[in-house]
Design a protein around this motif. Structure first.
Motif, mmCIF file in Angstrom:
data_model
loop_
_atom_site.group_PDB
_atom_site.id
_atom_site.type_symbol
_atom_site.label_atom_id
_atom_site.label_comp_id
_atom_site.label_asym_id
_atom_site.label_seq_id
_atom_site.Cartn_x
_atom_site.Cartn_y
_atom_site.Cartn_z
ATOM 1 N N CYS A 118 0.837 -1.195 0.000
ATOM 2 C CA CYS A 118 0.000 0.000 0.000
ATOM 3 C C CYS A 118 0.873 1.247 0.000
ATOM 4 O O CYS A 118 2.091 1.163 0.104
ATOM 5 C CB CYS A 118 -0.896 0.012 1.235
ATOM 6 N N LYS A 119 0.218 2.396 -0.121
ATOM 7 C CA LYS A 119 0.871 3.695 0.029
ATOM 8 C C LYS A 119 0.179 4.397 1.183
ATOM 9 O O LYS A 119 -1.043 4.474 1.238
ATOM 10 C CB LYS A 119 0.717 4.537 -1.236
ATOM 11 N N ASP A 133 -0.029 8.055 3.145
ATOM 12 C CA ASP A 133 0.299 9.476 3.011
ATOM 13 C C ASP A 133 1.339 9.870 4.057
ATOM 14 O O ASP A 133 1.191 9.579 5.241
ATOM 15 C CB ASP A 133 -0.949 10.338 3.174
ATOM 16 N N GLY A 160 4.803 6.940 2.191
ATOM 17 C CA GLY A 160 5.091 6.337 0.897
ATOM 18 C C GLY A 160 4.683 4.879 0.828
ATOM 19 O O GLY A 160 3.878 4.401 1.616
ATOM 20 N N ALA A 161 5.280 4.162 -0.123
ATOM 21 C CA ALA A 161 4.941 2.761 -0.350
ATOM 22 C C ALA A 161 5.527 1.888 0.752
ATOM 23 O O ALA A 161 6.656 2.090 1.192
ATOM 24 C CB ALA A 161 5.469 2.309 -1.704
#
Length: 114
Positions: free
Chosen positions: A96-97, A99, A102-103
């Motif tokens: 997932c990313k 906020d 990041g990833a």
């Protein structure tokens, strides 16, 4: 034509018997014949969150405890919402990313479905 199952690791069709084990000549993976039969009976893997809800690609989840990040020194706080997850077959079930971070990859045991 051989009636042996394909390799569970690389899906090679060139498996062969070695005693009571099956062997893949391409990736050198070995497994027992009973294990191969049990794996053939299983369906696709079902991913569940901490509450036991079934997760699917694209779901939105919430982190249920503070998670310290290795390498960056930050912390993902409890209650952080993660949108549009992607399920993967590895030690961490969710890609997932987030906020501000990041990833990253998360384990399904530390999230709940929103």
């Amino acid at each position: 034509m051989s009636a042996l199952p394909p390799c569970p690791k690389c899906n090679s069709e060139f498996t062969y018997e070695d005693g009571s084990n099956l062997v893949c000549p391409e990736c050198a993976h070995e497994w027992s014949a009973q294990e191969g039969a049990a794996a053939a009976d299983e369906g696709p893997k079902v991913y569940r969150d901490a509450a036991g809800n079934v997760l699917q690609d694209g779901d939105t989840v919430s982190v249920i405890k503070d998670l310290k990040l290795k390498g960056s020194g930050g912390t993902v706080k409890m209650g952080t919402k993660v949108k549009n997850i992607r399920l993967v077959d590895s030690d961490h079930d969710i890609d997932c990313k987030i906020d501000g971070f990041g990833a990253m990859s998360l384990k399904s045991e530390f999230v709940k479905k929103v």
